[in-house]
Design a protein around this motif. Sequence first.
Motif, mmCIF file in Angstrom:
data_model
loop_
_atom_site.group_PDB
_atom_site.id
_atom_site.type_symbol
_atom_site.label_atom_id
_atom_site.label_comp_id
_atom_site.label_asym_id
_atom_site.label_seq_id
_atom_site.Cartn_x
_atom_site.Cartn_y
_atom_site.Cartn_z
ATOM 1 N N GLU A 1 -38.093 -13.421 13.705
ATOM 2 C CA GLU A 1 -37.084 -13.791 12.719
ATOM 3 C C GLU A 1 -35.690 -13.931 13.317
ATOM 4 O O GLU A 1 -34.955 -14.838 12.979
ATOM 5 C CB GLU A 1 -37.060 -12.770 11.571
ATOM 6 C CG GLU A 1 -38.245 -12.928 10.623
ATOM 7 C CD GLU A 1 -38.018 -12.204 9.310
ATOM 8 O OE1 GLU A 1 -37.237 -11.239 9.296
ATOM 9 O OE2 GLU A 1 -38.626 -12.601 8.304
ATOM 10 N N ARG A 2 -35.309 -13.043 14.193
ATOM 11 C CA ARG A 2 -33.973 -13.082 14.794
ATOM 12 C C ARG A 2 -34.133 -13.297 16.294
ATOM 13 O O ARG A 2 -34.703 -12.459 16.996
ATOM 14 C CB ARG A 2 -33.225 -11.779 14.513
ATOM 15 C CG ARG A 2 -32.926 -11.538 13.049
ATOM 16 C CD ARG A 2 -32.359 -10.146 12.816
ATOM 17 N NE ARG A 2 -31.145 -9.933 13.586
ATOM 18 C CZ ARG A 2 -30.679 -8.733 13.913
ATOM 19 N NH1 ARG A 2 -31.342 -7.654 13.569
ATOM 20 N NH2 ARG A 2 -29.565 -8.616 14.604
ATOM 21 N N ASN B 1 -25.596 -12.536 19.815
ATOM 22 C CA ASN B 1 -25.399 -13.085 18.472
ATOM 23 C C ASN B 1 -26.727 -13.717 18.037
ATOM 24 O O ASN B 1 -27.001 -14.883 18.331
ATOM 25 C CB ASN B 1 -24.283 -14.123 18.468
ATOM 26 C CG ASN B 1 -24.069 -14.743 17.097
ATOM 27 O OD1 ASN B 1 -24.702 -14.351 16.120
ATOM 28 N ND2 ASN B 1 -23.179 -15.717 17.017
ATOM 29 N N PHE B 2 -27.547 -12.924 17.356
ATOM 30 C CA PHE B 2 -28.866 -13.410 16.953
ATOM 31 C C PHE B 2 -28.841 -14.160 15.629
ATOM 32 O O PHE B 2 -29.848 -14.744 15.233
ATOM 33 C CB PHE B 2 -29.852 -12.238 16.859
ATOM 34 C CG PHE B 2 -30.263 -11.684 18.202
ATOM 35 C CD1 PHE B 2 -31.114 -12.399 19.029
ATOM 36 C CD2 PHE B 2 -29.791 -10.456 18.635
ATOM 37 C CE1 PHE B 2 -31.492 -11.902 20.260
ATOM 38 C CE2 PHE B 2 -30.167 -9.940 19.871
ATOM 39 C CZ PHE B 2 -31.019 -10.668 20.682
ATOM 40 N N ARG B 3 -27.724 -14.132 14.932
ATOM 41 C CA ARG B 3 -27.672 -14.816 13.637
ATOM 42 C C ARG B 3 -27.539 -16.326 13.811
ATOM 43 O O ARG B 3 -28.249 -17.101 13.205
ATOM 44 C CB ARG B 3 -26.517 -14.264 12.797
ATOM 45 C CG ARG B 3 -26.721 -12.812 12.402
ATOM 46 C CD ARG B 3 -25.713 -12.381 11.354
ATOM 47 N NE ARG B 3 -25.884 -10.980 11.002
ATOM 48 C CZ ARG B 3 -26.784 -10.525 10.152
ATOM 49 N NH1 ARG B 3 -27.597 -11.374 9.540
ATOM 50 N NH2 ARG B 3 -26.881 -9.241 9.891
ATOM 51 N N ASP B 4 -26.616 -16.742 14.642
ATOM 52 C CA ASP B 4 -26.438 -18.181 14.844
ATOM 53 C C ASP B 4 -26.117 -18.523 16.294
ATOM 54 O O ASP B 4 -25.645 -19.608 16.592
ATOM 55 C CB ASP B 4 -25.340 -18.730 13.927
ATOM 56 C CG ASP B 4 -24.032 -17.949 14.032
ATOM 57 O OD1 ASP B 4 -23.855 -17.219 15.017
ATOM 58 O OD2 ASP B 4 -23.205 -18.074 13.119
ATOM 59 N N HIS C 1 -34.807 -10.229 19.202
ATOM 60 C CA HIS C 1 -33.756 -9.221 19.063
ATOM 61 C C HIS C 1 -34.200 -7.803 19.416
ATOM 62 O O HIS C 1 -33.373 -6.880 19.382
ATOM 63 C CB HIS C 1 -33.216 -9.226 17.630
ATOM 64 C CG HIS C 1 -34.123 -8.568 16.635
ATOM 65 N ND1 HIS C 1 -35.310 -9.132 16.222
ATOM 66 C CD2 HIS C 1 -34.018 -7.388 15.981
ATOM 67 C CE1 HIS C 1 -35.886 -8.335 15.348
ATOM 68 N NE2 HIS C 1 -35.131 -7.270 15.186
#
Length: 283
Positions: free
Chosen positions: A193-194, A75-78, A205
């Motif tokens: 970024e991720r 889960n690289f978003r949050d 990522h």
Amino acid sequence: MAFTVQDCFKEIGRLEKLLSRTIEGSDVDRINRSEGKPVTVSDDTIEVLTRSLYYSKLSEGAFDVSIGKVSSLYNFRDGKELPDKDLISDAVKHIDYEKIVIDGNTVTLLDPEMMLDLGAIAKGYISEKLAEYMIDNGISSGLINLGGNIVMVGSKRGEDFRIGVRNPESADNTPLGSIKGEDLAIITSGTYERYIMAGDRIYHHILDPDTGYSAETDLLQVTIIADRAYASDCDALSTTLLLMGSEKGMEFIKGIPYAEAVFLKTGGEILCSSSSSKFEIWS
């Protein structure tokens, strides 16, 4: 009826609903849920998979869209924690592009537990097809920006477009440089970024198919430049070269006659694969 920007968004949505791993009922989702049974899919999905397999073979597996079982764990978003190491270890066993079989419009995964993830090429493909769609509808000048994926349609009122290339280490957003041209694809992949911050280490990522963890690389960013007809190829190449690192990546890109690369190393050094590069460094 006049062609509008909304038509472009509809076309993006149509392709995303075919190629996304996370949209229920997409072609990729149906393949991933097939348990090894043959699945009939769209021409677009076949084209993306065919190109993916080409770069998988060319890169000897550095690029591999069968990484979906691994990438689905992250889960690289949050996310703030890495997946369980045993789950990663097991998922890596199901990465093998040679077990993806295409027969006409039918796709079969010879490993029933394998999962596809087209995230390293789909955005480039969508931008490439969107440019074709615009031209087919009478648009002679335009710029497509799908977040790190830039595709030029024609020129800017008869003059070259000029696109800045981000410097991720710049506090004031000063670009590394710029690229001038028309009908070009400019696609960038980066490690900044991720990511997941676990302990005192950043896990980005761009995942290594051999380990299931972030690729160990001396590169912060890779930008690929080519004719707009190669946008999906540029997307695959930017990921592949980032995985390979600067030395192996430079050797690899010099064997690709239709594209050039701009490497940003972790220490700030900029390397261009072509002596006549379209990239102009800003001093």
